[in-house]
Design an enzyme around this catalytic site. Structure first.
Site, PDB file in Angstrom:
ATOM      1  N   CYS A   9      32.710  44.474  43.154  1.00 60.65           N
ATOM      2  CA  CYS A   9      32.420  45.269  44.602  1.00 60.65           C
ATOM      3  C   CYS A   9      31.307  44.509  45.189  1.00 60.65           C
ATOM      4  O   CYS A   9      31.177  43.015  45.010  1.00 60.65           O
ATOM      5  CB  CYS A   9      31.719  46.631  44.001  1.00 60.65           C
ATOM      6  SG  CYS A   9      30.313  46.654  43.087  1.00 60.65           S
ATOM      7  N   ARG A  15      29.975  50.631  41.714  1.00 60.61           N
ATOM      8  CA  ARG A  15      31.258  50.784  41.330  1.00 60.61           C
ATOM      9  C   ARG A  15      31.651  49.854  40.381  1.00 60.61           C
ATOM     10  O   ARG A  15      32.222  50.197  39.279  1.00 60.61           O
ATOM     11  CB  ARG A  15      32.275  50.781  42.534  1.00 60.61           C
ATOM     12  CG  ARG A  15      31.996  51.690  43.473  1.00 60.61           C
ATOM     13  CD  ARG A  15      32.517  51.585  44.809  1.00 60.61           C
ATOM     14  NE  ARG A  15      31.904  50.400  45.489  1.00 60.61           N
ATOM     15  CZ  ARG A  15      32.182  49.883  46.779  1.00 60.61           C
ATOM     16  NH1 ARG A  15      33.210  50.324  47.428  1.00 60.61           N
ATOM     17  NH2 ARG A  15      31.479  49.088  47.146  1.00 60.61           N
ATOM     18  N   ASP A 114      32.385  53.439  48.021  1.00 61.83           N
ATOM     19  CA  ASP A 114      30.940  53.249  47.439  1.00 61.83           C
ATOM     20  C   ASP A 114      30.063  54.418  47.333  1.00 61.83           C
ATOM     21  O   ASP A 114      29.923  55.190  48.399  1.00 61.83           O
ATOM     22  CB  ASP A 114      30.293  52.264  48.394  1.00 61.83           C
ATOM     23  CG  ASP A 114      28.961  51.818  47.770  1.00 61.83           C
ATOM     24  OD1 ASP A 114      28.330  52.160  46.743  1.00 61.83           O
ATOM     25  OD2 ASP A 114      28.285  50.702  48.265  1.00 61.83           O
TER      26      ASP A 114
END
Length: 286
Positions: A9, A15, A114
């Site tokens: 990410c 994440r 996110d």
């Protein structure tokens, strides 16, 4: 880092660490890692990320953010991004055939948004979505093959977790040497197995198990069918098995592929004196 699968990410505090932890928890192996495209300095996972993964039997207490490097991209067998924009960016620097989004891994379309800056409920929803995608992706990539010697340790470990009368590693190895163990593998990880035997025209199912997290995807049935086909190759016309009388899910599985109950063995299981139901399947030409 040297991990088979790398979750990527942007900043690597939300994440991808959650995806790494959840994937490794589901598979029971530490084959996945994570990295960030823009990590300004090493840091731990976000507080809410840590709390969100606890319900999946894992933690991020020792996680430290890592910057994504060309070495990581080269060594990884699969690079999984959280969004399509991240995938497009990485495809310029890595073999595009091994870069995909987590949604694509799962056969889905929605990216993993996110959760940074959101409350714990947002993080919990993100973790739940990651968990769902990981399970779907592993299920979709299931492969059923005869076990190899290197598989004995993992199978014996699963035995100890599942069965009170677990087979030893040596016993499992002996069955593997006889080519009488079939494994369910996904992304290089064993998530299920079946130990069987055959002689003349008869076969017997001795053990069958699938990771409890993946049981709702029909993998146990697919594994059993593959074993039946393997027994058929060896000339078996009848297959037998025993099952605890209380194991209703296993009984339902066996009946779903055509096994029929033919008898009962009283007080068969030594650990609790439970009866064993006997089942038989007549293999027919398909």
């Amino acid at each position: 880092m040297n991990k088979d699968i790398v979750f990527v990410c942007t900043g690597n505090t939300c994440r991808s660490p959650m995806a790494e932890a959840i994937f490794n928890s589901v598979t029971g192996e530490h084959t996945a890692g994570s990295a960030g495209i823009a990590v300004s300095f090493p840091q731990g996972a976000a507080k809410n990320s840590k709390e969100a993964v606890l319900r999946y039997g894992t933690d991020l207490d020792n996680h430290t953010a890592r910057q994504l490097t060309s070495e990581i991209l080269d060594e990884a067998s699969l690079i999984i991004t959280m969004t399509h924009s991240q995938k497009e960016m990485l495809s310029q620097y890595a073999d595009h055939s091994k870069v995909m989004t987590l949604a694509e891994f799962a056969g889905e379309t929605e990216d993993i948004d996110d959760p940074y800056g959101g409350d714990i409920d947002i993080y919990l929803k993100t973790a739940e979505k990651i968990y769902d995608y990981v399970l779907k992706g592993l299920s979709a990539r299931a492969d059923f093959i005869l076990a190899e010697p290197d598989d004995a340790k993992k199978i014996s470990h699963m035995e100890k977790e599942i069965f009170p009368d677990a087979w030893s590693e040596n016993s499992v190895m002996s069955a593997i040497d006889r080519q009488s163990v079939m494994v369910l593998k996904s992304c290089g990880v064993i998530l299920g197995y079946c130990i069987f035997m055959y002689a003349a025209d008869e076969g017997e199912i001795l053990r069958i198990a699938v990771s409890d997290k993946l049981r709702r995807y029909g993998l146990g049935k697919k594994l059993l069918i593959c074993v039946i086909e393997e027994l058929k190759k060896h000339g078996c016309t009848n297959v037998f098995l025993e099952v605890r009388s209380s194991n209703l899910s296993a009984i339902s599985l066996y009946k779903s592929v055509g096994f029929e109950e033919i008898g009962v063995r009283k007080n068969y299981y030594k650990d609790n004196g439970e009866d064993a139901k006997l089942f038989k399947l007549e293999i027919k030409e398909r």
